[in-house]
Write an enzyme that holds these catalytic residues in place. Structure first.
Site, PDB file in Angstrom:
ATOM      1  N   ASN A   1      13.274  32.823 -28.988  1.00 52.93           N
ATOM      2  CA  ASN A   1      11.896  33.144 -28.577  1.00 52.93           C
ATOM      3  C   ASN A   1      11.180  31.979 -27.881  1.00 52.93           C
ATOM      4  OD1 ASN A   1      11.947  31.912 -31.126  1.00 52.93           O
ATOM      5  ND2 ASN A   1       9.973  32.760 -31.683  1.00 52.93           N
TER       6      ASN A   1
ATOM      7  N   GLY B   1      15.260  31.170 -37.287  1.00 54.16           N
ATOM      8  CA  GLY B   1      15.778  32.467 -36.861  1.00 54.16           C
ATOM      9  C   GLY B   1      15.365  33.550 -37.838  1.00 54.16           C
TER      10      GLY B   1
ATOM     11  N   THR C   1      15.257  36.223 -41.019  1.00 55.94           N
ATOM     12  CA  THR C   1      15.349  36.029 -42.472  1.00 55.94           C
ATOM     13  C   THR C   1      16.731  36.391 -43.010  1.00 55.94           C
ATOM     14  OG1 THR C   1      12.984  36.242 -42.810  1.00 55.94           O
ATOM     15  CG2 THR C   1      14.368  36.821 -44.676  1.00 55.94           C
ATOM     16  N   ALA C   2      17.341  37.447 -42.475  1.00 56.47           N
ATOM     17  CA  ALA C   2      18.665  37.851 -42.966  1.00 56.47           C
ATOM     18  C   ALA C   2      19.681  36.746 -42.665  1.00 56.47           C
ATOM     19  CB  ALA C   2      19.094  39.162 -42.310  1.00 56.47           C
ATOM     20  N   THR C   3      19.602  36.159 -41.479  1.00 54.79           N
ATOM     21  CA  THR C   3      20.530  35.067 -41.133  1.00 54.79           C
ATOM     22  C   THR C   3      20.273  33.862 -42.038  1.00 54.79           C
ATOM     23  OG1 THR C   3      20.302  35.819 -38.854  1.00 54.79           O
ATOM     24  CG2 THR C   3      21.478  33.762 -39.176  1.00 54.79           C
TER      25      THR C   3
ATOM     26  N   GLU D   1      13.486  28.011 -41.259  1.00 56.76           N
ATOM     27  CA  GLU D   1      12.205  28.551 -40.787  1.00 56.76           C
ATOM     28  C   GLU D   1      12.493  29.966 -40.323  1.00 56.76           C
ATOM     29  OE1 GLU D   1       9.465  29.994 -39.037  1.00 56.76           O
ATOM     30  OE2 GLU D   1       9.771  28.620 -37.350  1.00 56.76           O
TER      31      GLU D   1
ATOM     32  N   CYS E   1       7.011  33.601 -34.158  1.00 56.82           N
ATOM     33  CA  CYS E   1       6.991  33.848 -35.599  1.00 56.82           C
ATOM     34  C   CYS E   1       5.580  33.691 -36.170  1.00 56.82           C
ATOM     35  CB  CYS E   1       7.965  32.936 -36.309  1.00 56.82           C
ATOM     36  SG  CYS E   1       7.755  31.210 -35.876  1.00 56.82           S
TER      37      CYS E   1
ATOM     38  N   GLU F   1       9.066  21.370 -41.509  1.00 62.44           N
ATOM     39  CA  GLU F   1       9.362  20.547 -40.339  1.00 62.44           C
ATOM     40  C   GLU F   1       8.080  19.831 -39.948  1.00 62.44           C
ATOM     41  OE1 GLU F   1      11.160  24.168 -38.126  1.00 62.44           O
ATOM     42  OE2 GLU F   1      12.636  22.590 -37.812  1.00 62.44           O
TER      43      GLU F   1
END
Ligand code: TXE
Length: 479
Positions: free
Chosen positions: A150, A226, A228-230, A248, A282, A460
């Site tokens: 993104n 990236g 949430t599932a990853t 994140e 995000c 971060e």
């Protein structure tokens, strides 16, 4: 144009010679290929990074800082070229890439180039025990940085810059959907005099190239942005190897608007926080809650402003909304618009694909505002990550706080009010890593950045990032 892996300062074809197509979202056409890198390519990148580490970790802070700042200057000098490349790869307006993505990527290098010269560790005198403790902050070694599509260069450099500043060597992978500016960055790093092997960039799919990075036994820290599932998958792979992790992940951020706010400022900013970068940030405020007394007025004014946004080719100067990043992503966002309708949501504006003359196969979608009946519907709970927002009224502070917090995510929240006590009360109670009051996406790179709940772990930014990319070692000396 073919992209190549950047390993040990040189550009290499993937060992297996397999390639992936790279699409231009503004016209749906393939315009180049990128390596479909395998474990062997990642291993080569790792070996290169490992060999560079002893020297890089001992490079003076002055020298590291000088090189990082040089990279920043070269990015600025190549602003137009990078902005056009980012736009072609991602679909975002060139104007946005020029104003936000590339300048902020340059800032990341400048900021961490300076920050490392100010990074200090602690010393504790053990009074009465004749001992002194001091803490070393040592670089980890070889670290992995994996970034999304993104804000391609912006988020890629947000990880790489602190990792390098802290003395680590890096194996990095940008998203396979938007690899171009990472490739151009390799050239710039060489020009800036970054020693060979300090930064290595491999290209390929998450499930293979990315997977090889996260499961590499000697890559001891992973910084990932990236889905949430990853993120959950990475945590599972990394945990038994005790890797340091900074994740994140997604967001479903509330934008809470009270009647006492500065209305015009709120309205203009809310259009931006809803649809900047086609809503693919995000931090976008995708759930808009408006105090009952101004709800109807807001609804009319907001919809009018959104209807006036121009969906167009990313290179046109007056384009507000460019193309979505990919065909599968466009399909995902459209599915959510259908889900909203099935759930009795009312589409107040937008909802349709847009066909642009000469670019008929581009991935364009109207900015979409959906009035929902309940905060618990799927479009209000799940991350859509496109130009789609929901709106609904609320009656009081307790009710809106409850709705704001009743999602699995907790990245950011925006609050519009001029009531100081309410600001303090709500900021304390909102479940989010970042709260913006009467503004949105105003960034100071020294501040901690990250989320709670399913939006991730770790922070971060500023010294938080330098702490993440170093190991603390305490030395206790008895005298
Ligand atoms: O992200 P992925 P996707 C959200 C958004 C979006 C959804 C899915 O809702 O619709 O996530 O997007 C790499 N090991 N966000 O599928 O897959 C991948 O190659 C190692 C929010 O595009 O998470 C890419 O480089 N790496 C987000 C990176 O992970 C793996 C921004 C991100 O891709 C991997 C983007 C694996 N097994 C999407 N699998 C934000 N927080 O800003 C994938 N990757």
């Amino acid at each position: 144009m073919n992209i190549k892996n950047y390993i040990n300062g040189n550009f290499h074809n993937p060992i297996q010679d397999n390639w992936l197509d790279n699409y231009n979202p503004s016209n749906g056409k393939i315009y180049g290929q990128i390596p479909d890198s395998t474990k062997e390519d990642v291993e080569n990148a790792y070996i290169s990074a490992k060999s560079a580490f002893p020297s890089w970790s001992q490079t003076t802070l002055d020298e590291r800082s000088r090189i990082l700042i040089k990279i920043s200057e070269l990015l600025e000098a190549n602003l137009q070229r990078f902005a056009e490349a980012e736009s072609k790869d991602n679909g975002k307006p060139v104007s946005l890439a020029k104003q936000i993505d590339i300048p902020r990527a340059a800032s990341n290098f400048r900021f961490f180039g300076n920050a490392i010269t100010q990074f200090a560790s602690e010393s504790h005198e053990s009074i009465g025990q004749q001992a002194i403790n001091y803490t070393l902050r040592q670089p980890i070694g070889v670290v992995g940085c994996i970034s999304p599509w993104n804000l391609p260069l912006y988020l890629f450099t947000w990880k790489i810059a602190p990792a390098l500043a802290a003395g680590n060597c890096v194996v990095a992978k940008p998203s396979e959907v938007t690899p171009m500016t990472a490739y151009l960055l390799g050239e710039i790093c060489n020009e800036a005099g970054l020693p060979k092997g300090v930064l290595n960039i491999v290209y390929g799919l998450g499930g293979s190239t990315g997977q090889a990075i996260i499961e590499h036994p000697d890559i001891k820290a992973i910084s990932f942005t990236g889905g949430t599932a990853t993120g959950a998958h990475i945590a599972k792979v990394a945990a038994p190897m005790f890797k340091k992790l900074s994740l994140e992940l997604g967001g479903k951020n509330p934008n809470i608007i009270f009647a006492d706010c500065d209305y015009d400022d709120m309205l203009a900013t809310t259009v931006r926080s809803s649809f900047a970068n086609q809503g693919q940030i995000c931090l976008c405020g995708s759930r808009i809650f408006v105090e009952h007394s101004i709800y109807e007025k807001f609804k009319t004014d907001f919809v009018n402003k959104v209807k006036a946004l121009k969906v167009g080719h990313p290179s046109e100067k007056d384009t507000n909304i460019g193309a979505l990043v990919s065909k599968p992503h466009l399909e995902k966002v459209k599915e959510y618009i259908q889900i909203a309708k099935d759930e009795n949501g009312t589409v107040l504006c937008g909802g349709n694909e847009v066909t642009i003359t000469d670019y008929e196969n581009g991935y364009y979608l109207e900015p979409t505002v959906i009035e929902v009946q309940s905060d618990e519907c799927r479009v209000n709970q799940e991350e859509i990550f496109g130009p789609v927002v929901t709106i609904m009224p609320f009656t009081n502070e307790d009710q809106v706080l409850q709705m704001a917090n009743k999602v699995k995510y907790g990245l950011s929240a925006t609050l519009w009010t001029n009531d100081l006590k309410r600001t303090m009360r709500m900021s304390n109670q909102l479940q989010a890593g970042i709260v913006w009051v009467n503004t949105w996406m105003l960034r100071d790179l020294r501040t901690p950045f990250g989320g709670v709940k399913a939006s991730g772990v770790g922070r971060e930014g500023g010294f938080e990032a330098l702490r993440f990319f170093t190991e603390a070692k305490n030395v206790c000396i008895k005298y």
